[in-house]
Motif scaffolding. Structure first.
Motif, PDB file in Angstrom:
ATOM      1  N   TYR A 125      13.388   2.822 -11.487  1.00 33.24           N
ATOM      2  CA  TYR A 125      13.895   1.478 -11.846  1.00 33.24           C
ATOM      3  C   TYR A 125      13.162   0.939 -13.068  1.00 33.24           C
ATOM      4  O   TYR A 125      13.749   0.284 -13.924  1.00 33.24           O
ATOM      5  N   ARG A 126      11.875   1.254 -13.152  1.00 34.07           N
ATOM      6  CA  ARG A 126      11.090   0.794 -14.298  1.00 34.07           C
ATOM      7  C   ARG A 126      11.526   1.502 -15.582  1.00 34.07           C
ATOM      8  O   ARG A 126      11.608   0.884 -16.649  1.00 34.07           O
ATOM      9  N   ALA A 127      11.813   2.805 -15.490  1.00 33.56           N
ATOM     10  CA  ALA A 127      12.243   3.555 -16.678  1.00 33.56           C
ATOM     11  C   ALA A 127      13.587   3.021 -17.190  1.00 33.56           C
ATOM     12  O   ALA A 127      13.775   2.850 -18.400  1.00 33.56           O
TER      13      ALA A 127
ATOM     14  N   GLY B   9       0.821  -1.221   0.000  1.00 36.22           N
ATOM     15  CA  GLY B   9       0.000   0.000   0.000  1.00 36.22           C
ATOM     16  C   GLY B   9       0.843   1.255   0.000  1.00 36.22           C
ATOM     17  O   GLY B   9       0.323   2.362   0.105  1.00 36.22           O
ATOM     18  N   LYS B  10       2.168   1.109  -0.135  1.00 32.15           N
ATOM     19  CA  LYS B  10       3.027   2.290   0.022  1.00 32.15           C
ATOM     20  C   LYS B  10       2.872   3.309  -1.100  1.00 32.15           C
ATOM     21  O   LYS B  10       2.936   4.503  -0.833  1.00 32.15           O
ATOM     22  N   SER B  11       2.631   2.849  -2.339  1.00 37.56           N
ATOM     23  CA  SER B  11       2.506   3.818  -3.443  1.00 37.56           C
ATOM     24  C   SER B  11       1.275   4.697  -3.259  1.00 37.56           C
ATOM     25  O   SER B  11       1.359   5.925  -3.340  1.00 37.56           O
TER      26      SER B  11
ATOM     27  N   GLU C  32      16.351 -11.264  -0.770  1.00 38.82           N
ATOM     28  CA  GLU C  32      17.547 -12.119  -0.831  1.00 38.82           C
ATOM     29  C   GLU C  32      18.641 -11.565  -1.726  1.00 38.82           C
ATOM     30  O   GLU C  32      19.722 -12.124  -1.795  1.00 38.82           O
ATOM     31  N   ARG C  33      18.333 -10.462  -2.487  1.00 37.84           N
ATOM     32  CA  ARG C  33      19.365 -10.017  -3.419  1.00 37.84           C
ATOM     33  C   ARG C  33      20.581  -9.497  -2.639  1.00 37.84           C
ATOM     34  O   ARG C  33      20.425  -8.865  -1.584  1.00 37.84           O
ATOM     35  N   PRO C  34      21.764  -9.786  -3.155  1.00 37.61           N
ATOM     36  CA  PRO C  34      22.962  -9.389  -2.420  1.00 37.61           C
ATOM     37  C   PRO C  34      23.109  -7.875  -2.312  1.00 37.61           C
ATOM     38  O   PRO C  34      23.678  -7.353  -1.350  1.00 37.61           O
TER      39      PRO C  34
ATOM     40  N   GLY D  90       9.794   3.559  -1.768  1.00 37.82           N
ATOM     41  CA  GLY D  90      10.531   2.536  -2.502  1.00 37.82           C
ATOM     42  C   GLY D  90      10.889   1.374  -1.611  1.00 37.82           C
ATOM     43  O   GLY D  90      10.090   0.940  -0.780  1.00 37.82           O
ATOM     44  N   ARG D  91      12.116   0.864  -1.803  1.00 36.42           N
ATOM     45  CA  ARG D  91      12.566  -0.273  -0.992  1.00 36.42           C
ATOM     46  C   ARG D  91      13.734   0.120  -0.093  1.00 36.42           C
ATOM     47  O   ARG D  91      14.068  -0.589   0.839  1.00 36.42           O
ATOM     48  N   ASP D  92      14.376   1.239  -0.413  1.00 36.62           N
ATOM     49  CA  ASP D  92      15.632   1.580   0.256  1.00 36.62           C
ATOM     50  C   ASP D  92      15.707   3.063   0.600  1.00 36.62           C
ATOM     51  O   ASP D  92      16.791   3.600   0.779  1.00 36.62           O
ATOM     52  N   GLN D  93      14.538   3.721   0.671  1.00 35.92           N
ATOM     53  CA  GLN D  93      14.577   5.171   0.867  1.00 35.92           C
ATOM     54  C   GLN D  93      15.044   5.547   2.269  1.00 35.92           C
ATOM     55  O   GLN D  93      15.808   6.483   2.445  1.00 35.92           O
TER      56      GLN D  93
ATOM     57  N   THR E  44      10.110   5.946  -6.476  1.00 37.97           N
ATOM     58  CA  THR E  44      11.436   5.534  -6.966  1.00 37.97           C
ATOM     59  C   THR E  44      11.360   4.266  -7.813  1.00 37.97           C
ATOM     60  O   THR E  44      12.227   4.026  -8.639  1.00 37.97           O
ATOM     61  N   GLY E  45      10.285   3.472  -7.608  1.00 34.24           N
ATOM     62  CA  GLY E  45      10.100   2.289  -8.456  1.00 34.24           C
ATOM     63  C   GLY E  45       9.996   2.699  -9.919  1.00 34.24           C
ATOM     64  O   GLY E  45      10.453   1.984 -10.816  1.00 34.24           O
ATOM     65  N   ALA E  46       9.388   3.883 -10.171  1.00 39.06           N
ATOM     66  CA  ALA E  46       9.239   4.369 -11.550  1.00 39.06           C
ATOM     67  C   ALA E  46      10.606   4.595 -12.197  1.00 39.06           C
ATOM     68  O   ALA E  46      10.765   4.417 -13.409  1.00 39.06           O
TER      69      ALA E  46
ATOM     70  N   VAL F  28      23.545   0.668 -11.213  1.00 36.39           N
ATOM     71  CA  VAL F  28      22.278   1.382 -11.428  1.00 36.39           C
ATOM     72  C   VAL F  28      21.803   1.961 -10.091  1.00 36.39           C
ATOM     73  O   VAL F  28      21.400   3.128 -10.016  1.00 36.39           O
ATOM     74  N   ARG F  29      21.890   1.177  -9.019  1.00 38.70           N
ATOM     75  CA  ARG F  29      21.411   1.659  -7.713  1.00 38.70           C
ATOM     76  C   ARG F  29      22.191   2.898  -7.279  1.00 38.70           C
ATOM     77  O   ARG F  29      21.626   3.847  -6.764  1.00 38.70           O
ATOM     78  N   ARG F  30      23.490   2.880  -7.501  1.00 38.67           N
ATOM     79  CA  ARG F  30      24.322   4.026  -7.110  1.00 38.67           C
ATOM     80  C   ARG F  30      23.851   5.287  -7.854  1.00 38.67           C
ATOM     81  O   ARG F  30      23.665   6.342  -7.249  1.00 38.67           O
TER      82      ARG F  30
ATOM     83  N   ILE G 254       5.750   1.812 -18.528  1.00 33.31           N
ATOM     84  CA  ILE G 254       6.622   1.228 -17.499  1.00 33.31           C
ATOM     85  C   ILE G 254       5.855   0.343 -16.510  1.00 33.31           C
ATOM     86  O   ILE G 254       6.465  -0.321 -15.683  1.00 33.31           O
ATOM     87  N   ARG G 255       4.504   0.348 -16.589  1.00 31.11           N
ATOM     88  CA  ARG G 255       3.687  -0.492 -15.691  1.00 31.11           C
ATOM     89  C   ARG G 255       3.329  -1.823 -16.339  1.00 31.11           C
ATOM     90  O   ARG G 255       2.589  -2.617 -15.740  1.00 31.11           O
ATOM     91  N   SER G 256       3.761  -2.074 -17.570  1.00 28.66           N
ATOM     92  CA  SER G 256       3.368  -3.299 -18.267  1.00 28.66           C
ATOM     93  C   SER G 256       3.993  -4.524 -17.600  1.00 28.66           C
ATOM     94  O   SER G 256       5.000  -4.424 -16.901  1.00 28.66           O
TER      95      SER G 256
ATOM     96  N   HIS H  59      11.065  -7.823 -15.731  1.00 26.79           N
ATOM     97  CA  HIS H  59      12.518  -7.651 -15.884  1.00 26.79           C
ATOM     98  C   HIS H  59      13.150  -6.666 -14.896  1.00 26.79           C
ATOM     99  O   HIS H  59      14.357  -6.485 -14.915  1.00 26.79           O
ATOM    100  N   THR H  60      12.324  -6.037 -14.035  1.00 26.36           N
ATOM    101  CA  THR H  60      12.895  -5.017 -13.140  1.00 26.36           C
ATOM    102  C   THR H  60      13.941  -5.596 -12.195  1.00 26.36           C
ATOM    103  O   THR H  60      14.840  -4.877 -11.749  1.00 26.36           O
ATOM    104  N   ARG H  61      13.810  -6.894 -11.868  1.00 26.07           N
ATOM    105  CA  ARG H  61      14.734  -7.450 -10.862  1.00 26.07           C
ATOM    106  C   ARG H  61      16.192  -7.391 -11.316  1.00 26.07           C
ATOM    107  O   ARG H  61      17.093  -7.262 -10.492  1.00 26.07           O
ATOM    108  N   PHE H  62      16.427  -7.447 -12.628  1.00 27.45           N
ATOM    109  CA  PHE H  62      17.807  -7.355 -13.121  1.00 27.45           C
ATOM    110  C   PHE H  62      18.370  -5.958 -12.830  1.00 27.45           C
ATOM    111  O   PHE H  62      19.518  -5.795 -12.441  1.00 27.45           O
TER     112      PHE H  62
HETATM  113  O1   DC Z   1       7.592  -0.451  -6.493  1.00 28.28           O
HETATM  114  P1   DC Z   1       7.719  -0.955  -7.932  1.00 28.28           P
HETATM  115  O2   DC Z   1       7.030  -2.270  -8.160  1.00 28.28           O
HETATM  116  O3   DC Z   1       7.305   0.056  -8.948  1.00 28.28           O
HETATM  117  O4   DC Z   1       9.296  -1.221  -8.152  1.00 28.28           O
HETATM  118  C1   DC Z   1       9.820  -1.636  -9.387  1.00 28.28           C
HETATM  119  C2   DC Z   1      11.090  -2.441  -9.172  1.00 28.28           C
HETATM  120  O5   DC Z   1      12.144  -1.641  -8.637  1.00 28.28           O
HETATM  121  C3   DC Z   1      10.960  -3.625  -8.214  1.00 28.28           C
HETATM  122  O6   DC Z   1      11.743  -4.698  -8.750  1.00 28.28           O
HETATM  123  C4   DC Z   1      11.588  -3.150  -6.921  1.00 28.28           C
HETATM  124  C5   DC Z   1      12.625  -2.168  -7.416  1.00 28.28           C
HETATM  125  N1   DC Z   1      12.875  -1.034  -6.517  1.00 28.28           N
HETATM  126  C6   DC Z   1      14.023  -1.035  -5.773  1.00 28.28           C
HETATM  127  O7   DC Z   1      14.802  -2.015  -5.824  1.00 28.28           O
HETATM  128  N2   DC Z   1      14.312   0.028  -4.982  1.00 28.28           N
HETATM  129  C7   DC Z   1      13.469   1.080  -4.909  1.00 28.28           C
HETATM  130  N3   DC Z   1      13.777   2.120  -4.137  1.00 28.28           N
HETATM  131  C8   DC Z   1      12.278   1.084  -5.661  1.00 28.28           C
HETATM  132  C9   DC Z   1      12.002   0.000  -6.445  1.00 28.28           C
END
Ligand code: DC
Length: 238
Positions: free
Chosen positions: A35-37, A12-14, A183-185, A126-129, A31-33, A104-106, A86-88, A94-97
């Motif tokens: 990663y999606r872009a 429910g975060k978005s 689990e991602r490193p 996001g996941r790491d804000q 921030t997910g947007a 990319v994260r940096r 980007i929502r397809s 493929h976002t996990r790659f």
């Molecule tokens: O929240 P979302 O489903 O739009 O995120 C898309 C992808 O980006 C998903 O694989 C998680 C990743 N993500 C991330 O690793 N770190 C973030 N801050 C935001 C999203």
């Protein structure tokens, strides 16, 4: 003032971040947007999604912009509006790659911090804000919910978008994303230090929002009886 909201897919975060930002009259950053872009850019460039250097080059080279507002976010890739694209499911799959690429994260964390500095008051999700991007945020939230509930919410969204999926498929996808996210490193999903945890399994969005507003008031960040941030008094001029 930076307010971070982290959590797994479907927590429910978005929706919460968007509604909270609208209520406070400040922009929100999805921030997910980002990663999606980058995922879409990498797919279109035809690069090997396991090639770390190639992914980092895409994130560095391509022009993806976010137009932030309190009620909307629009995303462009090299000048083209890709907000819907980007929502397809194709991008989803493929976002996990891209999320697993340290390079990319940096780059994206750097961009997020620049946005924070430029905009000042921001709700970012996001996941790491609260962990990596804004560890010094004024207040941090971590939303979670039972996997079945999160799958149910996602199913409603996908059916509304005309996708043909079953609850079992969506639940399997939620479980798989939880596994890859935690689990991602590189930057696994974790609860930020000092974050307020909210289990949204049995809460409506309105209830989540009310709880967050109460916590913001208790922390002295929002004015009592008003939906406005407490702004720091202007510095004395001499
Ligand atoms: O929240 P979302 O489903 O739009 O995120 C898309 C992808 O980006 C998903 O694989 C998680 C990743 N993500 C991330 O690793 N770190 C973030 N801050 C935001 C999203």
């Amino acid at each position: 003032m930076i307010i971070t909201i982290d959590g797994p897919a479907g927590s429910g975060k978005s929706t919460t971040a968007r509604k909270l930002a609208a209520r406070l009259g400040i922009p929100y950053l999805d921030t997910g947007a980002m990663y999606r872009a980058v995922t879409l850019a990498a797919l279109e460039a035809g690069v090997d999604l396991n090639d770390e250097a190639a992914l980092t080059a895409v994130a560095e080279r391509e022009d993806y912009q976010l137009d932030l507002g309190p009620t909307h976010i629009r995303v462009t890739l090299n000048g083209r509006d890709v907000t819907e694209e980007i929502r397809s499911m194709h991008v989803n799959d493929h976002t996990r790659f891209i999320a697993g690429s340290p390079g990319v994260r940096r780059i994206l964390i750097q961009k997020q911090r620049e946005i924070g500095v430029r905009i000042g008051d921001l709700v970012t999700e996001g996941r790491d804000q609260g962990t990596a991007a804004f560890p010094d945020a004024e207040i941090k939230f971590f939303l979670d919910a039972a996997a079945e509930k999160r799958a149910e919410r996602r199913l409603h969204e996908l059916l509304a978008d005309g996708e043909e999926v079953t609850f079992e498929q969506v639940l399997a996808n939620v479980n798989e994303r939880d596994r890859t996210d935690s689990e991602r490193p590189v930057a696994p999903l974790s609860v930020p230090e000092g974050a307020i945890r909210l289990d949204t399994t049995h809460l409506s969005i309105a209830e989540v929002l009310d709880t967050i507003m109460t916590r913001l008031r208790e922390a002295g960040l929002v004015q009592p009886e008003k939906d406005a941030l407490v702004t720091a008094p202007p510095k004395a001029r001499h």
